[in-house]
Design an enzyme around this catalytic site. Structure first.
Site, PDB file in Angstrom:
ATOM      1  N   GLY B 492       0.806  -1.210   0.000  1.00 35.95           N
ATOM      2  CA  GLY B 492       0.000   0.000   0.000  1.00 35.95           C
ATOM      3  C   GLY B 492       0.841   1.263   0.000  1.00 35.95           C
ATOM      4  O   GLY B 492       0.812   2.045  -0.953  1.00 35.95           O
ATOM      5  N   GLN B 572       2.144  -1.392  13.652  1.00 38.27           N
ATOM      6  CA  GLN B 572       1.955  -2.438  12.635  1.00 38.27           C
ATOM      7  C   GLN B 572       2.793  -3.671  12.953  1.00 38.27           C
ATOM      8  O   GLN B 572       2.325  -4.795  12.850  1.00 38.27           O
ATOM      9  CB  GLN B 572       2.389  -1.901  11.263  1.00 38.27           C
ATOM     10  CG  GLN B 572       1.350  -1.058  10.595  1.00 38.27           C
ATOM     11  CD  GLN B 572       0.277  -1.924   9.980  1.00 38.27           C
ATOM     12  OE1 GLN B 572       0.484  -2.615   8.999  1.00 38.27           O
ATOM     13  NE2 GLN B 572      -0.879  -1.913  10.569  1.00 38.27           N
ATOM     14  N   LYS B 635      10.074   0.106   2.630  1.00 37.06           N
ATOM     15  CA  LYS B 635       9.547  -1.229   2.371  1.00 37.06           C
ATOM     16  C   LYS B 635       8.251  -1.392   3.181  1.00 37.06           C
ATOM     17  O   LYS B 635       8.094  -0.769   4.228  1.00 37.06           O
ATOM     18  CB  LYS B 635      10.553  -2.299   2.797  1.00 37.06           C
ATOM     19  CG  LYS B 635      11.865  -2.266   1.995  1.00 37.06           C
ATOM     20  CD  LYS B 635      12.887  -3.272   2.516  1.00 37.06           C
ATOM     21  CE  LYS B 635      14.159  -3.247   1.674  1.00 37.06           C
ATOM     22  NZ  LYS B 635      15.218  -4.138   2.205  1.00 37.06           N
ATOM     23  N   GLY B 636       7.375  -2.256   2.718  1.00 31.51           N
ATOM     24  CA  GLY B 636       6.105  -2.458   3.414  1.00 31.51           C
ATOM     25  C   GLY B 636       6.318  -3.121   4.757  1.00 31.51           C
ATOM     26  O   GLY B 636       7.249  -3.891   4.947  1.00 31.51           O
ATOM     27  N   GLU B 639       3.040  -6.907   6.958  1.00 27.76           N
ATOM     28  CA  GLU B 639       3.014  -8.355   7.089  1.00 27.76           C
ATOM     29  C   GLU B 639       4.246  -8.961   7.738  1.00 27.76           C
ATOM     30  O   GLU B 639       4.172 -10.026   8.354  1.00 27.76           O
ATOM     31  CB  GLU B 639       2.759  -8.969   5.705  1.00 27.76           C
ATOM     32  CG  GLU B 639       1.301  -8.767   5.325  1.00 27.76           C
ATOM     33  CD  GLU B 639       1.022  -8.817   3.847  1.00 27.76           C
ATOM     34  OE1 GLU B 639       0.518  -9.826   3.382  1.00 27.76           O
ATOM     35  OE2 GLU B 639       1.311  -7.821   3.154  1.00 27.76           O
TER      36      GLU B 639
END
Ligand code: FES
Ligand code: FES
Lengths: 179, 673
Positions: B492, B572, B635-636, B639
């Protein structure tokens, strides 16, 4: 159907309600108070927690028709217009939510919890009112699931409010019950 | 800066999909199949239609018009065939939710049931190699001579690991309200991880042009992958609203979510590792067995992390799938990496013990120069930095590797670690930026499912515009905004941020407004292997008398490029680790083989981590510069937090007890067994 009169956040409402309707659906679908969330409708997640006569309760398991005369506080009524309850402010400061869907239930649950006296299963000394340690908060807040995994910050936020003292006073202000 | 929507969320003002007011709204309730396989012989709706408040019944008895292009999971009521227990086979529309639910109990559906097959097993005759694995990876890879590598090994491990069915269970049940206007255009207030893709899928299912559909979704109560693809509740809402001629709301119940919103496939994974006397891998083989439904092929990319992690000269990965009479699995937080790294990182722990090496040191010795499978250079790789920093902060250095030695009262104490990885990718997105009210407004159909996207994009835009965040307003969560990619795959912020930066730069050039499309930029993302890495450390306490496992301490150290917002990032990462703790100790959906459906379909029986399960969980990151990613260098992070947690806990349980648990979750029964 049945007639009930409930006070919600200080405002009395007289309604003719379906006898199958939960207090949760009454709040959300009849009164438009959608701050209270439905996560499971089975009393298993805590998202629908409100204060009924000052005590925290899961509103999905409370039948609306049984609430005649009840005094209900939802997340919309935790603080007066425009202001934030100390718990609400602490949740923002500590980033104690992500998606926010469990948050109203966490807040109402915490507000009720701060006003509850007596030991819990993790209390060492069962004869005294325990101080609200992180372990006590974790235990007492375990009826409110957070799938985003914000527990670390939720406990910190509630701890901040408890430590700021007057936790019981604040709870009293909200719930109308003394510790 | 705190979360921009924080005040709305703590005061109850933030509206989720089911909470929009609409005049004359009606309610639809999904009716589910009572058999796991067979045909619907008849639907008798007459009695139900006579009940007070019932407006319509939708079923295959009179199939509502849908496009032939509707995906099988969305093609509601088009066939009499039943593919799994819990499939939506009818819908009841009524004046109130109470009336709809009462009618559901009276609806008579008779089935011609057929024998079902719902059990994943390694010797299933239906196992096959899919053409690719999610989303587009090769099914099998092979490099070097694995047989020779295994034969030459001084130390080897050959072990089979299993992960169970797990369910995403976002706290907000999947819900939608559909409103048709007089001209036949449709607005859907939906709980989705991507308004643009949701619009396109709804439009395709209904046979409408995409511009005739609008999806509104400013607040979403979590998704973890389960809201990444359009779910049947949205189609049910649209069909019901069309039938009733009124706006219609649908919310799935918690129980229904288990059947129709996807889940993590169970996996059976065989790991074979060979190493020389110094612990350097000579071969790595990762063979995966998993399931999908008969309706849709979803092949999880479980072995892909083994293509990335360690320098094995001989490397083979395979995926085999069997199609069962089960609901369709889908994305759940870190599909592929999450279950795959449980197996790989457990096996690495076993190899460290067999080789007499410290598990941190074993991983450092197997650090590759280039991505092992592809040979591509890494855009950045700081796994070793994470391992070292994590070991230092956790106090790993004084660890006695022998298992079952430390005791305090009734508790056996152990520590364990595992590595984490997740790809750093991006997808094309569009955005606009413009001056407005003395500040700036940025528009993009991004989704904030709890990640803090609104806040992160505000920061990104403010930096690109060289202004303060309070002068920037970001609008998202609406398909009427410029088309954007999903909140998924930890892509995202990278995807949307790239478009936002580009739009802001265009605006600065123009002076008033700018528009960007990153399709071409993203095409240039080749030539490097782009991944985030991390290391997780766990301390566990195990009561050998009761089998209870407690995790007093979890530490994650990550290398995720530049961190855009430290508060959001920590939340997160901790959130992912918390879900990983649940995966390690409690999350498991049981299949009822007799009835052919999921058994523990609620939150009293499917346990997720509760407040008292979580003690000290902390996440931090090391500085990482990476110029090959996107304008932010980020970077995301959505997850990677869940990747490796379960292995770290399982490895710590071994250290505490001497018991190696290879099938999740680590329940008291398995400790006592
Ligand atoms: S909705 Fe009431 S406890 Fe979950
Ligand atoms: S903040 Fe998303 S469930 Fe708690």
């Amino acid at each position: 159907m049945g007639d009930v009169t409930v006070r919600v956040n200080g405002t009395p409402h007289s309604l003719d309600v379906d006898s199958r309707m939960s207090l949760l659906d009454l709040l959300r679908e009849r009164l438009g108070l959608t701050g209270t969330k439905k996560g499971c409708d089975h009393g298993q997640c805590g998202a629908c927690t409100v204060l009924i006569d000052g005590r925290r309760a899961v509103s999905c398991l409370a039948l609306a028709v049984a609430q005649d005369g009840a005094d209900v506080t939802t997340v919309e009524g935790l603080a007066a217009d425009g202001a934030l309850h100390p718990l609400q402010a602490a949740f923002i400061e500590r980033d104690a939510f992500q998606c926010g869907y469990c948050t109203p239930g966490q807040l109402c649950s915490a507000a009720g919890m701060l006003g509850e006296a007596g030991p819990s299963v993790v209390t060492e000394d069962l004869t005294a009112d325990p101080p609200l340690s992180a372990a006590e908060i974790r235990e007492r807040m375990s009826g409110n699931l957070c799938r985003c995994g914000a527990y670390v910050n939720i406990v910190a936020a509630i701890g901040d409010v408890a430590a700021a003292g007057g936790a019981a006073d604040m709870a009293t202000a909200v719930t109308g019950t003394a510790r | 800066m705190n979360r921009i929507e924080g005040r709305d969320k703590v005061t109850g003002r933030a509206r989720y999909a089911y909470e929009y007011p609409a005049d004359g709204v009606a309610y639809a309730y999904a009716v589910q199949s009572g058999v796991a396989r067979g045909r619907i012989a008849s639907v008798d709706a007459l009695g139900v239609l006579a009940m007070p408040g019932v407006l319509a019944v939708l079923s295959c008895a009179e199939p509502p018009a849908l496009s032939a292009d509707a995906s099988p999971e969305l093609a509601l009521f088009q066939t009499r065939d039943v593919a799994y227990r819990g499939q939506i086979v009818a819908g009841i529309v009524a004046e109130t939710l109470e009336a709809a639910r009462a009618a559901e109990r009276e609806l008579r559906i008779s089935y011609e049931a057929e024998p079902h097959d719902v059990r994943l097993r390694p010797d299933h005759p239906g196992l096959y190699a899919p053409d690719k694995v999610n989303p587009n990876f090769p099914t099998d890879t092979e490099k070097g001579d694995v047989n020779a590598g295994l034969a030459a090994a001084a130390v080897s491990i050959d072990a089979t690991y299993a992960t169970p069915t797990q369910h995403n269970n976002p706290m907000e049940p999947h819900a939608a309200m559909a409103v048709w206007d007089a001209g036949g255009a449709l607005t859907v207030y939906d709980s989705t991880q991507g308004a643009s893709a949701d619009r396109d899928m709804i439009a395709a299912a209904l046979g409408l042009a995409p511009e005739r559909v609008r999806v509104v979704s400013p607040h979403v109560g979590g998704g973890f992958g389960s809201k990444g693809t359009t779910r049947p509740h949205a189609i049910l809402a649209a069909l019901a609203a069309r039938a009733a001629g009124r706006p219609v709301k649908v919310a799935l119940t918690r129980q229904q979510m288990f059947d129709v919103t996807g889940y993590r496939t169970p996996t059976i994974q065989r790991l074979r590792l060979g190493a020389d006397p110094e612990g350097r891998l000579t071969a790595l083989v990762h063979d995966v067995i998993e399931q999908s439904s008969t309706l849709v092929e979803f092949a999880e990319q479980t072995a892909t992390p083994s293509r990335v992690m360690y320098a094995a000269p001989a490397l083979r990965t395979t995926h085999r799938l069997v199609r069962l009479d089960v609901p369709t699995p889908s994305w759940m937080r870190a599909p592929g990496e999450c279950p795959g790294m449980f197996a790989l990182e457990s096996a690495m722990d076993e190899l460290a013990i067999a080789a007499g090496l410290d598990p941190v040191e074993l991983r450092v010795r197997n650090e590759p120069d280039t991505e092992p499978e592809s040979g591509l250079p890494f855009s950045s790789r700081n796994l070793v930095g994470c391992l070292r920093e994590g070991a230092r902060r956790f106090g790993w250095d004084h660890r006695d590797p022998r298992p079952g030695l430390r005791q305090e009262g009734r508790w056996l104490i152990g520590t364990g670690m595992a590595a984490s990885t997740y790809p750093a990718r991006r997808r094309p997105s569009q955005a606009t930026a413009a001056t407005a009210d003395g500040g700036f407004v940025v528009r993009i159909a991004a989704a904030d499912i709890g990640t803090g996207a609104r806040t992160a994009l505000t920061r990104i835009a403010a930096q690109a515009l060289d202004t303060s965040a309070d002068r920037v307003r970001v609008e998202l969560g609406d398909s009427a905004l410029p088309t954007a990619s999903l909140a998924g795959g930890s892509m995202g912020t990278s995807s949307w941020g790239s478009a936002v930066v580009k739009a802001c730069e265009a605006m600065l050039k123009d002076g008033h407004s700018g528009r960007a499309d990153t399709t071409e930029d993203v095409k240039g993302d080749t030539g490097f292997a782009r991944h985030a890495f991390g290391a997780q450390f766990a301390e566990v306490w195990v009561d050998p008398a009761t089998g209870e496992v407690r995790v007093p301490r979890l530490l994650g150290v990550f290398a995720v490029g530049r961190v855009i917002d430290e508060t959001l990032a920590r939340s997160q990462l901790i959130g992912g680790m918390t879900m990983g703790l649940g995966m390690a100790l409690m999350e498991e959906t049981e299949m009822d083989e007799e009835a052919g459906g999921f058994l523990n379909r609620d939150l009293a029986q499917y346990h997720v981590a509760a407040c008292a399960d979580v003690q000290d969980i902390d996440a931090m990151w090391i500085d990482e510069e990476d110029g090959h990613l996107n304008p932010m260098g980020a970077k995301g992070i959505g997850e990677i937090g869940i990747v490796g947690t379960a292995a770290a806990v399982a490895n710590a349980v071994y250290h505490a007890t001497g018991r190696r648990i290879r099938d999740l979750p680590i329940t008291p029964a398995k400790i006592l067994d």
